[in-house]
Each structure stands twice: as C-alpha cells, then as structure tokens.
Design a protein around this motif. Structure first.
Motif, short mmCIF file in Angstrom:
data_model
loop_
_atom_site.label_atom_id
_atom_site.label_comp_id
_atom_site.label_asym_id
_atom_site.label_seq_id
_atom_site.Cartn_x
_atom_site.Cartn_y
_atom_site.Cartn_z
N GLU A 7 0.82 -1.20 0.00
CA GLU A 7 0.00 0.00 0.00
C GLU A 7 0.87 1.26 0.00
OE1 GLU A 7 -3.35 -0.17 -0.36
OE2 GLU A 7 -2.97 -2.31 -0.53
N ASN A 8 0.21 2.39 -0.26
CA ASN A 8 0.81 3.73 -0.19
C ASN A 8 1.82 4.03 -1.30
OD1 ASN A 8 -0.77 3.98 2.08
ND2 ASN A 8 0.91 3.79 3.52
N MET A 9 1.88 3.24 -2.35
CA MET A 9 2.75 3.55 -3.48
C MET A 9 1.92 4.34 -4.50
SD MET A 9 4.87 0.04 -4.22
CE MET A 9 3.43 -0.78 -4.90
N SER A 10 2.47 5.48 -4.96
CA SER A 10 1.69 6.29 -5.89
C SER A 10 2.53 6.97 -6.97
CB SER A 10 0.93 7.37 -5.12
OG SER A 10 1.84 8.20 -4.43
N GLY A 12 6.81 7.48 -8.97
CA GLY A 12 8.13 6.94 -9.28
C GLY A 12 9.05 6.91 -8.07
N HIS A 13 8.91 7.88 -7.18
CA HIS A 13 9.73 7.88 -5.96
C HIS A 13 9.42 6.66 -5.11
CE1 HIS A 13 10.69 8.85 -1.76
NE2 HIS A 13 11.73 9.48 -2.28
N CYS A 14 8.14 6.33 -5.02
CA CYS A 14 7.72 5.14 -4.27
C CYS A 14 8.34 3.88 -4.87
CB CYS A 14 6.21 5.02 -4.27
SG CYS A 14 5.33 6.41 -3.53
N VAL A 15 8.30 3.79 -6.19
CA VAL A 15 8.89 2.64 -6.89
C VAL A 15 10.38 2.54 -6.54
CG1 VAL A 15 9.52 1.72 -9.15
CG2 VAL A 15 7.23 2.65 -8.78
N GLY A 16 11.07 3.66 -6.59
CA GLY A 16 12.50 3.67 -6.26
C GLY A 16 12.76 3.26 -4.83
N SER A 17 11.94 3.75 -3.91
CA SER A 17 12.13 3.43 -2.49
C SER A 17 11.91 1.95 -2.20
CB SER A 17 11.18 4.26 -1.63
OG SER A 17 11.49 5.63 -1.71
N VAL A 18 10.86 1.38 -2.79
CA VAL A 18 10.57 -0.04 -2.58
C VAL A 18 11.66 -0.90 -3.23
CG1 VAL A 18 8.95 -1.91 -3.10
CG2 VAL A 18 8.10 0.29 -2.26
N THR A 19 12.08 -0.53 -4.43
CA THR A 19 13.14 -1.27 -5.12
C THR A 19 14.43 -1.22 -4.31
OG1 THR A 19 12.16 -0.80 -7.27
CG2 THR A 19 14.48 -1.44 -7.25
N ALA A 36 -0.73 0.78 -10.33
CA ALA A 36 -2.19 0.73 -10.43
C ALA A 36 -2.79 -0.36 -9.54
CB ALA A 36 -2.61 0.53 -11.88
N SER A 37 -2.15 -1.52 -9.52
CA SER A 37 -2.68 -2.63 -8.71
C SER A 37 -1.96 -2.76 -7.37
CB SER A 37 -2.56 -3.94 -9.48
OG SER A 37 -1.20 -4.26 -9.69
N LYS A 38 -0.96 -1.91 -7.15
CA LYS A 38 -0.15 -1.93 -5.92
C LYS A 38 0.51 -3.28 -5.70
CE LYS A 38 -2.67 1.81 -3.70
NZ LYS A 38 -1.96 2.78 -4.48
N SER A 39 0.90 -3.93 -6.81
CA SER A 39 1.54 -5.23 -6.71
C SER A 39 3.04 -5.10 -6.95
CB SER A 39 0.93 -6.23 -7.68
OG SER A 39 1.25 -5.89 -9.01
N VAL A 40 3.76 -5.91 -6.22
CA VAL A 40 5.22 -5.95 -6.34
C VAL A 40 5.61 -7.40 -6.55
CG1 VAL A 40 7.42 -5.48 -5.19
CG2 VAL A 40 5.46 -3.97 -4.79
N ILE A 55 10.55 -3.55 3.20
CA ILE A 55 9.55 -2.70 2.55
C ILE A 55 8.75 -1.93 3.61
CG2 ILE A 55 7.45 -2.69 1.14
CD1 ILE A 55 8.67 -5.09 -0.41
N VAL A 56 8.35 -2.60 4.67
CA VAL A 56 7.61 -1.95 5.75
C VAL A 56 8.48 -0.87 6.40
CG1 VAL A 56 6.61 -2.32 8.04
CG2 VAL A 56 6.07 -3.90 6.18
N GLU A 57 9.75 -1.18 6.62
CA GLU A 57 10.66 -0.20 7.23
C GLU A 57 10.82 1.03 6.34
OE1 GLU A 57 15.31 -0.21 8.39
OE2 GLU A 57 14.12 -1.84 9.26
N ALA A 58 10.70 0.85 5.03
CA ALA A 58 10.78 1.97 4.09
C ALA A 58 9.50 2.81 4.11
CB ALA A 58 11.06 1.46 2.69
N GLY A 59 8.47 2.34 4.81
CA GLY A 59 7.25 3.12 4.97
C GLY A 59 6.07 2.66 4.12
N TYR A 60 6.14 1.45 3.61
CA TYR A 60 5.07 0.94 2.73
C TYR A 60 4.50 -0.34 3.33
CZ TYR A 60 7.20 4.34 -0.31
OH TYR A 60 7.70 5.52 -0.82
N PRO A 61 3.27 -0.30 3.84
CA PRO A 61 2.67 -1.50 4.44
C PRO A 61 2.47 -2.63 3.42
CG PRO A 61 1.39 0.50 4.95
CD PRO A 61 2.40 0.87 3.91
#
Length: 66
Positions: A7-10, A12-19, A36-40, A55-61
């Motif tokens: 959740e909470n990805m919206s 390109g920055h979010c993509v970079g942080s999760v990656t 769009a589907s919030k899938s990784v 991923i959770v530590e990066a701020g994304y549940p």
C-alpha cells in the motif's frame, strides 16, 4: 518469485524506495512494480520475511505476500 501487495505507493519515488529496500536485502533482486494494482513482484534468493520487513521499514505497508 514473490508476489506482494504493498500500500501507499503512488509515484516513481515510491517505486524507487521499494526497489531500493528490496535490493538492500538482495542486491541482485529483480523488482517489478505495478502502481495501479499496488503489486510488487520480486525475483530474489532473499527470505520473504526479510524482504517484507525491509519494505515496511521503508514506509510501505505489505498487506499480503506469497
């Protein structure tokens, strides 16, 4: 391959942080993110629990993982 709902990805920055979080566990990991589907999708030799925790530590549940 792991499939996670994150959740909470919206943007390109979010993509970079999760990656970056996943590759902190396994630098060779391949990460595919669909905002769009919030899938990784993660192709990694790292443990699923470690990847989820990063991923959770990066701020994304992480709401589900398999």
């Amino acid at each position: 391959m792991y499939q996670l709902q994150v959740e909470n990805m919206s943007c390109g920055h979010c993509v970079g942080s999760v990656t970056k979080a996943v590759q902190g566990i396994d630098p060779a990991a391949q990460v595919q993110i669909d905002l769009a589907s919030k899938s990784v999708k993660v192709e990694s030799s790292g443990a699923l629990d470690s990847i989820k925790a990063a991923i959770v530590e990066a701020g994304y549940p992480v709401t589900s993982a398999q």
